[in-house]
Scaffold this motif. Structure first.
Motif, short mmCIF file in Angstrom:
data_model
loop_
_atom_site.label_atom_id
_atom_site.label_comp_id
_atom_site.label_asym_id
_atom_site.label_seq_id
_atom_site.Cartn_x
_atom_site.Cartn_y
_atom_site.Cartn_z
N GLY A 179 0.81 -1.23 0.00
CA GLY A 179 0.00 0.00 0.00
C GLY A 179 0.84 1.27 0.00
O GLY A 179 0.31 2.36 0.25
N ALA A 180 2.12 1.15 -0.27
CA ALA A 180 2.99 2.34 -0.29
C ALA A 180 4.17 2.08 -1.23
O ALA A 180 4.58 0.92 -1.39
N PRO A 181 4.73 3.13 -1.83
CA PRO A 181 5.91 2.92 -2.66
C PRO A 181 7.15 2.72 -1.79
O PRO A 181 7.14 3.04 -0.61
N CYS A 182 8.20 2.19 -2.39
CA CYS A 182 9.47 2.01 -1.66
C CYS A 182 10.34 3.25 -1.90
O CYS A 182 10.71 3.53 -3.03
N MET A 183 10.66 3.93 -0.79
CA MET A 183 11.50 5.15 -0.89
C MET A 183 12.94 4.79 -1.17
O MET A 183 13.71 5.61 -1.64
N ARG A 184 13.33 3.55 -0.81
CA ARG A 184 14.71 3.12 -1.03
C ARG A 184 14.69 1.85 -1.88
O ARG A 184 14.01 0.88 -1.50
N ARG B 50 6.91 12.14 -8.94
CA ARG B 50 7.50 11.54 -7.73
C ARG B 50 6.66 10.40 -7.17
O ARG B 50 6.47 10.28 -5.96
N ALA B 51 6.16 9.56 -8.07
CA ALA B 51 5.33 8.42 -7.65
C ALA B 51 6.11 7.46 -6.74
O ALA B 51 5.52 6.74 -5.94
N TYR B 52 7.44 7.43 -6.85
CA TYR B 52 8.24 6.55 -5.99
C TYR B 52 8.58 7.25 -4.67
O TYR B 52 9.24 6.67 -3.81
N THR C 263 12.41 -0.85 0.07
CA THR C 263 12.05 -0.67 1.47
C THR C 263 11.17 0.58 1.60
O THR C 263 11.53 1.64 1.05
N THR C 264 10.04 0.44 2.30
CA THR C 264 9.15 1.59 2.49
C THR C 264 9.70 2.47 3.62
O THR C 264 10.60 2.04 4.35
N THR C 265 9.12 3.64 3.79
CA THR C 265 9.62 4.54 4.85
C THR C 265 9.48 3.90 6.23
O THR C 265 10.28 4.17 7.12
N ASP C 266 8.47 3.03 6.42
CA ASP C 266 8.32 2.40 7.74
C ASP C 266 9.01 1.03 7.81
O ASP C 266 8.72 0.23 8.69
N GLY C 267 9.91 0.75 6.87
CA GLY C 267 10.79 -0.40 6.98
C GLY C 267 10.26 -1.72 6.41
O GLY C 267 10.92 -2.75 6.51
N ARG C 268 9.07 -1.70 5.78
CA ARG C 268 8.60 -2.95 5.16
C ARG C 268 9.33 -3.15 3.83
O ARG C 268 9.70 -2.18 3.17
N ARG C 269 9.51 -4.44 3.46
CA ARG C 269 10.40 -4.72 2.32
C ARG C 269 9.73 -5.61 1.28
O ARG C 269 8.84 -6.40 1.60
N ILE C 270 10.22 -5.46 0.07
CA ILE C 270 9.75 -6.33 -1.01
C ILE C 270 10.94 -6.60 -1.93
O ILE C 270 11.78 -5.71 -2.15
N ARG C 271 11.02 -7.86 -2.40
CA ARG C 271 12.11 -8.20 -3.32
C ARG C 271 11.53 -8.68 -4.64
O ARG C 271 10.51 -9.39 -4.66
#
Ligand SMILES: NC(=O)c1ccc[n+]([C@@H]2O[C@H](COP(=O)([O-])OP(=O)(O)OC[C@H]3O[C@@H](n4cnc5c(N)ncnc54)[C@H](OP(=O)(O)O)[C@@H]3O)[C@@H](O)[C@H]2O)c1
Length: 423
Positions: free
Chosen positions: A173-178, A270-272, A346-354
């Motif tokens: 539900g959020a983009p990955c800032m990193r 800035r969608a990401y 990695t999202t701003t709150d630390g959730r991750r996807i590979r």
């Protein structure tokens, strides 16, 4: 037997697409791919173009039976009049005439002025920036969609991040800032044209401090004022990456790929994320062996760049070591090649996807030709002029999911989510 289009002063373009530079190393592979995938006069009506009629005939004959039905268009990249005729005969031009910084501008100008769509394999960031400064306004007015970087640089990176962000939005539900991209496998070679392009960039940069500054700017391709310019990470030497549990080394193509990905974020409002950061590196393995391999790779790249920047060393490399224009990996090496890129978001709150992006064939030629062919077909067949305006685009912003579908169905690429394990 060869079919010629002798009179090109036509009001309605007779081709959907012209593959210009058809006798180049990568152009030949592209033409074979287009021929096998589309024929000549089917869904995609395309023609092969170049400056030498004899070389175009030779290419045509090499394609086998019925290749006489493939129209051939003779034009010189340095002759504006012949380029005007070429662009009038087609809706889209795909160019493999490089180095683009030496030969590319007149065709971009001709296409931008006439509203003819154009894509290429340029990885020369300074040239792309120059073309945008000179022709973006013209292309916007005429409706020409100009899409550089449609090969291994930078489709897997740009569409890879686009895919990862799409998955992140769907699942988190959020983009990955990193986002980190790591090259796990890359098996392939270099052609003389690629080497000539790289050498030309290094030569120009060695003589011009302003250009060196431009090339070092991660936002070099972003429209002015479109991004907040947060500092970007950059892998410059061997280091350990705990997210991937491995040693990493600099990746030579990150110099263009990271700029393209940042431009995508800027064009996509800035969608990401406003503070989106992105880097690329090569995975070199674990333990002492990995550390040694990463250090050797970093030192080798630094040494090569230094030698390329010094005139006499560059001349010696070009003369004795590197492939000449027209040369490149053998057909067998192209078939055996492949790539496997791993992305971690990695999202701003630390959730991750590979995720991962893989391709069959060697990245720079066998696979690049298929990516470029499908990008050109996508531009000609899928991207409606009424919906998508003229200007300079990135692969992800203009093609997005449509090109991912084409590449997975027809070009041996995969885009997948993978479990969150080191690599
Ligand atoms: N982004 C990627 O992943 C990627 C991958 C591969 C290649 N590339 C780039 O693609 C480009 C082509 O590479 P390559 O190895 O195929 O190059 P190449 O074999 O050296 O071919 C260069 C081509 O340019 C043509 N040319 C030069 N001057 C011309 C002119 N005035 N008018 C018309 N044609 C002209 C040559 O025509 P003749 O045949 O008549 O001499 C030749 O066909 C390079 O810029 C390279 O960096 C990028």
């Amino acid at each position: 037997m060869v079919g010629y289009l002798e009179d090109r002063r036509l009001s309605t373009p007779s081709h959907d697409l012209i593959a210009f530079g058809a006798s180049s190393f990568v152009g030949k592979i592209l033409c074979r791919y287009l021929w096998e995938e589309f024929g000549a006069q089917g869904e995609l009506k395309w023609a092969a173009g170049g400056r030498s009629k004899a070389k175009l005939e030779e290419l045509c004959n090499s394609l086998g039976a019925n290749a006489g039905t493939l129209p051939l268009v003779v034009a010189d990249a340095a002759d504006e009049a012949s380029l005007r005729e070429l662009r009038a005969s087609t809706r889209v031009v795909v160019s493999t005439v490089g180095p683009y910084a030496l030969h590319g501008e007149p065709l971009v100008k001709a296409c931008a002025e006439s509203g003819t769509d154009y894509c290429n394999l340029s990885g020369e960031a300074h040239w792309i920036r120059r073309m945008m400064q000179r022709y973006e306004t013209t292309a916007r007015k005429s409706g020409a969609r100009i899409v550089p970087c449609c090969g291994f640089d930078s489709i897997p990176s740009d569409l890879g991040v686009h895919f990862l962000q799409r998955e992140a939005m769907k699942r988190l539900g959020a983009p990955c800032m990193r986002v980190k991209m790591r090259v796990k496998v890359m098996r392939g070679g270099f052609s003389g044209g690629t080497v000539a392009s790289l050498m030309n960039v290094v030569k120009e940069a060695a003589a011009d401090p302003v250009l060196r500054k431009e090339l070092g700017d991660p936002y070099a391709l972003c429209p002015a004022g479109s991004v907040s310019k947060v500092p970007q990470p950059e892998v410059r030497w061997a280091e350990f990456d705990s997210d991937f549990g491995a040693w990493i080394a600099p990746f030579v193509m990150s110099a263009i790929n990271t700029r393209v990905v940042q431009r995508t974020n800027a064009l996509a409002k800035r969608a990401y994320g406003a503070d989106f950061t992105y880097d690329e590196a090569m995975l070199m393995g674990r333990g002492l062996k990995g550390r040694f391999a990463a250090t050797a790779a970093a030192a080798g790249l630094a040494g090569f760049m230094l030698a390329a920047a010094i005139g006499p060393a560059r001349a010696a490399l070009e003369r004795f070591v590197l492939p000449k224009p027209g040369e490149g990996p053998s057909p067998e090496a192209q078939r055996r090649g492949c790539f496997d890129l791993r992305l971690l978001g990695t999202t701003t709150d630390g959730r991750r996807i590979r995720t991962k992006v893989t391709g069959d064939r060697d990245p720079g030629y066998g696979s690049t030709a298929k990516m470029l062919g499908q990008a050109a077909a996508c531009l000609a067949l899928d991207i409606d002029k009424a919906v998508t305006p003229g200007g300079f685009w990135t692969p992800a912003t203009i093609f997005g999911d449509r090109l991912i579908q084409r590449l997975t169905a027809h070009s041996g690429l995969t885009f997948e989510r993978v479990p969150d394990l080191p690599n």
